[in-house]
Enzyme design. Structure first.
Site, PDB file in Angstrom:
ATOM      1  N   LEU A  51       0.941  -1.227   0.203  1.00 42.13           N
ATOM      2  CA  LEU A  51       0.025  -0.186   0.189  1.00 42.13           C
ATOM      3  C   LEU A  51       0.698   0.915   0.071  1.00 42.13           C
ATOM      4  O   LEU A  51       0.796   2.715  -0.100  1.00 42.13           O
ATOM      5  CB  LEU A  51      -1.140  -0.101   1.371  1.00 42.13           C
ATOM      6  CG  LEU A  51      -2.159  -0.722   1.079  1.00 42.13           C
ATOM      7  CD1 LEU A  51      -2.689  -0.866   2.601  1.00 42.13           C
ATOM      8  CD2 LEU A  51      -2.862  -1.144   0.175  1.00 42.13           C
ATOM      9  N   GLY A  52       1.872   1.275   0.545  1.00 44.71           N
ATOM     10  CA  GLY A  52       3.103   2.577   0.830  1.00 44.71           C
ATOM     11  C   GLY A  52       4.050   1.638   2.064  1.00 44.71           C
ATOM     12  O   GLY A  52       4.624   1.654   1.918  1.00 44.71           O
ATOM     13  N   GLY A  54       7.179   4.233   4.077  1.00 44.30           N
ATOM     14  CA  GLY A  54       7.812   5.192   4.599  1.00 44.30           C
ATOM     15  C   GLY A  54       9.504   5.358   5.203  1.00 44.30           C
ATOM     16  O   GLY A  54       9.797   3.790   5.241  1.00 44.30           O
ATOM     17  N   GLY A  55       9.776   5.906   5.843  1.00 44.43           N
ATOM     18  CA  GLY A  55      10.989   5.742   6.800  1.00 44.43           C
ATOM     19  C   GLY A  55      10.987   4.464   7.605  1.00 44.43           C
ATOM     20  O   GLY A  55      11.501   4.021   7.937  1.00 44.43           O
ATOM     21  N   GLY A  57       9.078   1.900   7.474  1.00 51.05           N
ATOM     22  CA  GLY A  57       8.973   0.402   6.429  1.00 51.05           C
ATOM     23  C   GLY A  57       7.515   0.736   5.760  1.00 51.05           C
ATOM     24  O   GLY A  57       7.301   1.639   4.839  1.00 51.05           O
ATOM     25  N   ARG A  58       7.381  -0.938   5.561  1.00 50.00           N
ATOM     26  CA  ARG A  58       6.575  -0.595   4.157  1.00 50.00           C
ATOM     27  C   ARG A  58       4.982  -0.983   5.138  1.00 50.00           C
ATOM     28  O   ARG A  58       4.943  -1.881   6.117  1.00 50.00           O
ATOM     29  CB  ARG A  58       6.211  -1.718   3.294  1.00 50.00           C
ATOM     30  CG  ARG A  58       8.120  -1.338   2.646  1.00 50.00           C
ATOM     31  CD  ARG A  58       8.691  -2.666   1.555  1.00 50.00           C
ATOM     32  NE  ARG A  58       9.872  -2.365   0.814  1.00 50.00           N
ATOM     33  CZ  ARG A  58       9.845  -3.003   0.040  1.00 50.00           C
ATOM     34  NH1 ARG A  58      10.083  -4.354   0.006  1.00 50.00           N
ATOM     35  NH2 ARG A  58      10.704  -2.195  -0.621  1.00 50.00           N
ATOM     36  N   ASP A 172       3.238  14.279  15.308  1.00 49.93           N
ATOM     37  CA  ASP A 172       3.794  13.949  13.299  1.00 49.93           C
ATOM     38  C   ASP A 172       2.345  13.911  13.049  1.00 49.93           C
ATOM     39  O   ASP A 172       2.131  13.469  12.161  1.00 49.93           O
ATOM     40  CB  ASP A 172       4.115  12.436  14.130  1.00 49.93           C
ATOM     41  CG  ASP A 172       4.948  12.416  12.891  1.00 49.93           C
ATOM     42  OD1 ASP A 172       5.688  12.840  11.680  1.00 49.93           O
ATOM     43  OD2 ASP A 172       4.918  11.142  12.168  1.00 49.93           O
ATOM     44  N   ASN A 177      -0.040  11.358   7.229  1.00 43.21           N
ATOM     45  CA  ASN A 177      -1.081  10.000   8.830  1.00 43.21           C
ATOM     46  C   ASN A 177      -2.371  10.187   8.933  1.00 43.21           C
ATOM     47  O   ASN A 177      -2.605  10.428   9.993  1.00 43.21           O
ATOM     48  CB  ASN A 177       0.334  10.770   9.968  1.00 43.21           C
ATOM     49  CG  ASN A 177       1.699   9.840   9.677  1.00 43.21           C
ATOM     50  OD1 ASN A 177       1.442   9.304   9.347  1.00 43.21           O
ATOM     51  ND2 ASN A 177       2.518  10.384  11.772  1.00 43.21           N
ATOM     52  N   ASP A 190      -0.475   6.653  13.044  1.00 43.88           N
ATOM     53  CA  ASP A 190       0.864   6.671  13.343  1.00 43.88           C
ATOM     54  C   ASP A 190       1.588   7.079  14.459  1.00 43.88           C
ATOM     55  O   ASP A 190       1.629   8.266  15.048  1.00 43.88           O
ATOM     56  CB  ASP A 190       2.175   7.318  12.334  1.00 43.88           C
ATOM     57  CG  ASP A 190       3.095   6.557  11.769  1.00 43.88           C
ATOM     58  OD1 ASP A 190       3.677   6.297  13.207  1.00 43.88           O
ATOM     59  OD2 ASP A 190       3.760   6.549  10.535  1.00 43.88           O
TER      60      ASP A 190
END
Length: 375
Positions: A51-52, A54-55, A57-58, A172, A177, A190
């Site tokens: 799905l996506g 980032g820093g 992980g997945r 964050d 998010n 997140d």
């Protein structure tokens, strides 16, 4: 090594939720999963389930064999930015805190050095997916949907600030998010960077600066002193993104326009320039007064001095009102008339207070604090 025992997760055993909420019993409610179960759910983490990324992980879409439930599974990168502590904080926070505008954590896996989190699947992805770099065939968010998302995200943040005890600083908040479910219902996600806020007579908590460039409050970025008002600043940046369609940081823009807040600040001083700040994708289909009021709330949130920013409850009150004013481009609504009242009737304000359990203030509290130069 199996999943961490519950006592390892109780980093903040005194955490509770204020009266009026059914949740917050202090017990870890998340399920534990084996790595084998989650591998099976994602067909061995097949690329077409991704799905996506980032820093941290997945994130994969999966289906739990035991319940046939569709879920989102975040596999933390073992060499990534999100370490074991952040993993534990996320499990704890989302196990103790429950709200319609917070993403629901179903469970986690801590097999060996594997760290995975299992969430409810959010059908429409993130707010970022609907605001920035849209493909030509993707539907643009209309004004009503944008205000609905803004109000819902603010309610999630307000729950963290005002209902959790001690309060939780999200730290964050950003468009990526904020996840969207059916009907564009927003949920904050997140929570690995979340911190418990100050208690007693303390005004802040000191911590190393974490978060995302462009969203961090200036005083936090400079001193590491974190307050609830740091989140309010980040929310103001998100609200500006929702209104303008611009990214918090966009190096493809002309010099002086890379930073969204720096670009917006001089425009806030001239009401005649407010229409220039509306997302061109709206094609002029927005209520003039609604645009002014939404920009005024954003301007308050991103003020440099944290004491000048509103509390999130006042932001919720203002945005709940704006979200209730449905805009129909086919009809000349009363709210676009110069004769329209600036605030809703007392009857409507009273109904808001009843719906929200009595803790909301009058909706005009936030709007009345807006500097006269921009309203």
């Amino acid at each position: 090594m199996g999943p961490p025992p519950p006592e390892k997760l109780k980093l903040y055993p005194s955490m509770d939720v204020k009266e009026g909420s059914k949740e917050g019993s202090g017990h870890i409610a998340a399920q534990t999963f084996t790595f084998r179960e989650l591998a099976a759910a994602t067909k061995n983490f097949r690329p077409d389930c991704l799905l996506g990324e980032g820093g941290f992980g997945r994130v994969y879409k999966g289906r739990l064999e035991s319940t046939n439930q569709v879920v989102a599974i975040k596999q933390l990168d073992r060499n990534g930015l999100q370490g074991n502590r952040e993993f534990l904080v996320e499990v704890l926070m989302l196990s103790l805190l429950h709200h319609t505008n917070l993403v629901n954590l179903i469970g986690y896996c801590a097999d060996g050095d594997q760290r995975l989190l299992v969430y409810e699947y959010m059908l429409l992805g993130s707010l970022e997916d609907h605001l920035h770099d849209l493909p030509p065939d993707k539907k643009r968010l209309d004004w009503n949907t944008r205000m609905k998302i803004a109000a819902g995200a603010a309610k999630g943040l307000e729950y963290l600030h005002d209902k959790a005890n001690p309060p939780v600083i999200y730290r964050d908040l950003k468009c990526s998010n904020i996840l969207l479910g059916e009907g564009y219902h927003p949920k904050l996600s997140d929570f690995g960077l979340a911190k418990l806020g100050p208690v007693g007579d303390k005004t802040h908590v000191s911590t190393r600066v974490m978060g995302t460039y462009g969203y961090c409050a200036p005083e936090y970025a400079m001193t590491g002193q974190l307050t609830l008002k740091s989140d309010v600043y980040s929310f103001g940046v998100v609200l500006l993104e929702i209104i303008t369609g611009r990214k918090a940081i966009d190096n493809s823009k002309a010099a002086g326009e890379h930073n969204l807040v720096a670009w917006a600040r001089p425009l806030f001083k001239d009401r005649k320039k407010f229409p220039q700040m509306a997302d061109p994708m709206l094609q002029g289909q927005y209520p003039k007064r609604g645009l002014y009021q939404a920009l005024a709330v954003a301007a308050m949130c991103v003020q440099e001095q944290p004491t000048m920013r509103p509390v999130i409850a006042d932001v919720v009150t203002a945005l709940t009102y704006l979200a209730s004013q449905k805009y129909d481009p086919e009809i000349q609504l009363v709210q676009n008339s110069h004769l329209a009242p600036a605030t809703p009737s007392r009857t409507r304000r009273d109904s808001y207070r009843k719906q929200s359990g009595g803790w909301e203030k009058d909706q005009d509290t936030a709007l009345n604090q807006i500097p006269s130069s921009i309203i």
